[in-house]
Design a protein around this motif. Structure first.
Motif, PDB file in Angstrom:
ATOM      1  N   VAL A 125       3.388   4.158  -8.997  1.00  0.00           N
ATOM      2  CA  VAL A 125       2.983   4.117  -7.589  1.00  0.00           C
ATOM      3  C   VAL A 125       4.085   3.494  -6.733  1.00  0.00           C
ATOM      4  O   VAL A 125       4.438   4.016  -5.663  1.00  0.00           O
ATOM      5  N   VAL A 126       4.642   2.372  -7.190  1.00  0.00           N
ATOM      6  CA  VAL A 126       5.692   1.713  -6.416  1.00  0.00           C
ATOM      7  C   VAL A 126       6.927   2.619  -6.301  1.00  0.00           C
ATOM      8  O   VAL A 126       7.605   2.622  -5.272  1.00  0.00           O
ATOM      9  N   LEU A 127       7.184   3.398  -7.328  1.00  0.00           N
ATOM     10  CA  LEU A 127       8.340   4.297  -7.279  1.00  0.00           C
ATOM     11  C   LEU A 127       8.110   5.478  -6.351  1.00  0.00           C
ATOM     12  O   LEU A 127       8.962   5.796  -5.507  1.00  0.00           O
ATOM     13  N   TRP A 128       6.966   6.144  -6.470  1.00  0.00           N
ATOM     14  CA  TRP A 128       6.794   7.426  -5.806  1.00  0.00           C
ATOM     15  C   TRP A 128       6.105   7.373  -4.450  1.00  0.00           C
ATOM     16  O   TRP A 128       6.346   8.242  -3.612  1.00  0.00           O
ATOM     17  N   LEU A 129       5.237   6.403  -4.209  1.00  0.00           N
ATOM     18  CA  LEU A 129       4.516   6.380  -2.934  1.00  0.00           C
ATOM     19  C   LEU A 129       5.465   6.288  -1.734  1.00  0.00           C
ATOM     20  O   LEU A 129       5.413   7.140  -0.837  1.00  0.00           O
ATOM     21  N   PRO A 130       6.372   5.301  -1.666  1.00  0.00           N
ATOM     22  CA  PRO A 130       7.303   5.276  -0.526  1.00  0.00           C
ATOM     23  C   PRO A 130       8.276   6.443  -0.552  1.00  0.00           C
ATOM     24  O   PRO A 130       8.674   6.955   0.502  1.00  0.00           O
TER      25      PRO A 130
END
Length: 221
Positions: A176-181
């Motif tokens: 999530v931290v990698l792909w959300l932003p």
């Protein structure tokens, strides 16, 4: 006073320099100054990473296999991106495609990569893509620490504290931290920050996703 001398080769009974109590006898010579061979070293412990020695010594990298090279990590991420994005783009074509982006002024030519707006159509596909990327990363990272790209380039994700494969929660948080932003708000800036961190972060070369999930990327045989 008697001047009798003791027999040659035999110390007198009261000579304090020649006679020693039984408990102070010098140790037998055996190649060690303490009179016995040193104890054998403990059995070799490959450590939780399988790379040599217990982890957690004075050296923060002790017991770990070599950290993955940043260039290989970038290439592995590109492979993973293509594995998801190409099929997703082909599936989206009958509905007008999934990658058209316009800038905040409505022009087709994007002039400011840090201020992008999406139509409802593109936003929908971005959300679909986000679900696919997060699911892909979570599944393979939890399975054995290796996405397909990492497997090809002989790397894996490991928990920083003990080297084990990330559990589902850590794998999901990392994804999530990698792909959300990267997919919804600031793709160029986000990738730039992570690439810089992979080259400069000390001592573990952690990207933002690694810091959030407390993971590290190492090489494997």
């Amino acid at each position: 006073m008697s001047n009798d001398q003791p027999p040659p080769g035999q110390p007198p009974e009261d000579d304090p320099f020649r006679k020693q109590p039984p408990g102070d006898q010098p140790p037998p010579s055996s190649g060690s100054p303490y009179g016995s061979a040193p104890p054998p070293p403990p059995p070799y412990d490959p450590g939780p990473y399988g790379g040599g020695g217990p982890y957690g010594g004075a050296d923060p990298l002790a017991g770990m296999p070599p950290l993955a090279e940043p260039g290989k990590r970038i290439l592995a991420r590109l492979i993973d991106f293509l594995i998801i994005s190409i099929p997703l783009y082909l599936i989206s074509l009958p509905w007008g495609g999934a990658v058209e982006v316009s800038d905040s002024n409505g022009n087709d030519d994007v002039s400011d990569v840090f201020a992008q707006t999406y139509s409802g159509h593109q936003l929908l596909w971005s959300l679909i893509g986000l679900v696919c990327y997060v699911a892909y990363d979570t599944y393979f990272t939890h399975k054995d620490g290796r996405t397909l790209g990492k497997r090809l380039l002989k790397m894996r994700v490991a928990m920083l504290n003990d080297g084990r494969v990330p559990d589902t929660g850590a794998a999901f948080l990392r994804a999530v931290v990698l792909w959300l932003p990267a997919l919804l708000c600031c793709p160029c800036l986000w990738w730039l920050i992570n690439i810089v961190l992979m080259f400069t972060d000390k001592p573990y070369r952690q990207g933002l996703q690694d810091k959030a999930a407390k993971t590290v990327v190492v090489t494997v045989n």
